[in-house]
Design a protein around this motif. Structure first.
Motif, short mmCIF file in Angstrom:
data_model
loop_
_atom_site.label_atom_id
_atom_site.label_comp_id
_atom_site.label_asym_id
_atom_site.label_seq_id
_atom_site.Cartn_x
_atom_site.Cartn_y
_atom_site.Cartn_z
N UNK A 182 8.03 6.71 -4.11
CA UNK A 182 7.91 7.79 -5.09
C UNK A 182 6.53 8.43 -5.05
N UNK A 183 5.51 7.61 -4.75
CA UNK A 183 4.13 8.11 -4.67
C UNK A 183 3.37 7.26 -3.67
N UNK A 184 3.25 7.70 -2.42
CA UNK A 184 2.58 6.90 -1.38
C UNK A 184 1.12 6.57 -1.69
N UNK A 185 0.52 7.31 -2.62
CA UNK A 185 -0.89 7.07 -2.96
C UNK A 185 -1.05 6.28 -4.24
N UNK A 186 0.02 5.64 -4.69
CA UNK A 186 -0.03 4.85 -5.93
C UNK A 186 -0.74 3.53 -5.65
N UNK A 194 -5.19 0.57 -0.72
CA UNK A 194 -5.27 1.04 -2.11
C UNK A 194 -6.61 1.72 -2.36
N UNK A 195 -7.66 1.13 -1.87
CA UNK A 195 -9.00 1.69 -2.07
C UNK A 195 -9.13 3.05 -1.37
N UNK A 196 -8.52 3.18 -0.21
CA UNK A 196 -8.63 4.43 0.55
C UNK A 196 -7.76 5.55 -0.04
N UNK A 197 -6.60 5.18 -0.59
CA UNK A 197 -5.66 6.21 -1.03
C UNK A 197 -5.84 6.61 -2.50
#
Length: 439
Positions: free
Chosen positions: A340-344, A383-386
């Motif tokens: 749903x949200x690849x940057x979550x 996670x830190x990068x996105x």
């Protein structure tokens, strides 16, 4: 004077139930004067109590459970589960008690467990979350408010102590409870000061900020009076959707969870919305009813606008599965949140946390176990990068497990070279089936 004597008798009886000789510190006598039980003796007492506990024979479980709490409180997995079971045992005995005095005595004994778990387990270097135990204590008192009326006023103080330990992670329900407590006691200055403190920590949380705005707008009104009025109106117009909706929100604000569930069920029947299902799902999840939480969250996705919140819904479904130890299903839900949200970032962190927890549950901590931390780190780094909002959390997670990576000697022994691919798909990690890189 008469009430004071009755209180003292009840308190003494409660302590007797928890075994007068039970000592939670080493101050009673010099360490060298204490005879330490053998591992075999500890295992025997543990097995005896656990068998009775598992079969629901709570009274029979007590003697050996007390012995374990006194002599080896963290035995098993070096954590707080023996204290959790002790609370449950006393709670079950209270439910079956034939007199009010005995019921209160058992509940007082459970409260002693809730108070002593943290210092005791910390004293043996065991794993325990002080925040979680404060929340447990507050919830316990509210759950038994009819039998513990003299302690209800202390709940807000307990939740405030929990807040101070984890202001970023404390659910909105407990924040609201603290604010409501200040308002109900007429301490508006304290309510305002606390809301300002909440805003400092949770300014990036839209739900929290919206609730603070609502609180500020209604600060100089009495929610209790409003609830009483609306309940009277609802008796006259039991199908009034507006009244039911407002009561639902007021019960939520005031912390009347049972009444909120009741109104929520009415709303589901009269005008089901994705928001109502999400809110009820969140409550059930917070109260530990994971199966009902999952059901409600899944239904919310089927309603109009439900998929607008798909990432949060799938994330919470994953948390529910994780709490039940269903790691593979939890990961599936976290992956759906990422679809749903690849940057979550929180979903990526959650998968990393799953792998860290898997290592802890496997328990051998051999080279192959520690290699799993490489894979967990991969997710924290993603996670830190996105997602900049979780960068600090991800960095903390990485720093906390880096010291557990396989050593140079481990890598030499296993012929692991930095940069090589390494697949985690063995033993109790078969379900993971992912590839990482040797660090």
């Amino acid at each position: 004077m008469k009430n004071r004597r009755a209180y003292l008798r009840r308190l003494l009886f409660g302590w007797a139930l928890t075994l007068t000789a039970f000592t939670l510190t080493a101050k009673a006598q010099p360490a060298e004067a204490q005879e330490k039980p053998s591992q075999q003796e500890i295992a025997i007492h543990y097995s005896l109590y656990y068998e009775e506990y598992k079969n629901g024979n709570y009274e029979a479980a007590l003697p050996n459970l007390r012995w374990i709490l006194k002599n080896a409180p963290g035995f098993g997995r070096n954590d707080d589960r023996n204290f959790e079971r002790a609370v449950e045992v006393y709670e079950k005995l209270a439910e079956a008690a034939e007199s009010e005095a005995l019921r209160r005595a058992y509940l007082d004994s459970a409260l002693i467990m809730l108070d002593t778990a943290v210092p005791t387990i910390q004293g043996v270097d065991g794993n325990i979350d002080p925040y979680a135990w404060l929340i447990k204590k507050g919830n316990f008192i509210l759950q038994h408010r009819n039998d513990l009326p003299d302690l209800v006023d202390s709940v807000a103080v307990i939740y405030r102590q929990a807040w101070e330990l984890k202001p970023k992670e404390t659910p909105l329900y407990y924040i609201e409870y603290i604010i409501r407590d200040y308002i109900s006691k007429g301490d508006k200055a304290a309510a305002v000061a606390f809301m300002e403190e909440v805003e400092q920590h949770r300014a990036d949380d839209p739900e929290v900020m919206n609730r603070l705005t609502e609180f500020r707008g209604a600060l100089f009104t009495s929610p209790e009076e409003r609830i009483t009025f609306l309940e009277q109106q609802l008796e006259k117009k039991p199908d009034d959707l507006a009244l039911i909706s407002e009561l639902f929100d007021l019960y939520r604000q005031a912390g009347y969870r049972d009444k909120m569930y009741e109104m929520g069920e009415k709303l589901q029947q009269m005008q089901p919305t994705a928001r109502i299902y999400r809110m009820l799902g969140k409550m059930y999840l917070e109260d530990g009813n994971t199966e009902e939480a999952i059901r409600l969250y899944e239904q919310s996705l089927q309603l109009e606008g439900g998929r607008d919140h798909a990432r949060e819904v799938y994330y919470n479904i994953g948390i529910a599965h994780q709490q039940e130890g269903r790691f593979s299903r939890a990961r599936t839900a976290f992956r759906q949140a990422l679809e749903a949200d690849p940057n979550y970032g929180m979903a990526l962190i959650a998968i990393g946390d799953l792998y860290v927890q898997a290592v802890q549950n496997c328990g051998t901590f051999e080279r192959e176990d520690r290699a799993v931390y490489w894979l967990a780190t991969d997710y924290y780094e993603r996670a830190r990068a996105r997602d900049p909002q979780v960068a600090n959390i991800a960095t903390q997670r990485i720093n906390s497990i880096a010291r557990f990576y396989p050593s140079a000697e481990d890598k030499f022994f296993k012929n692991w070279n930095p940069g090589d691919s390494y697949k985690v798909d063995y033993g109790c990690y078969t379900w993971i089936n992912e590839t990482t890189t040797v660090r």
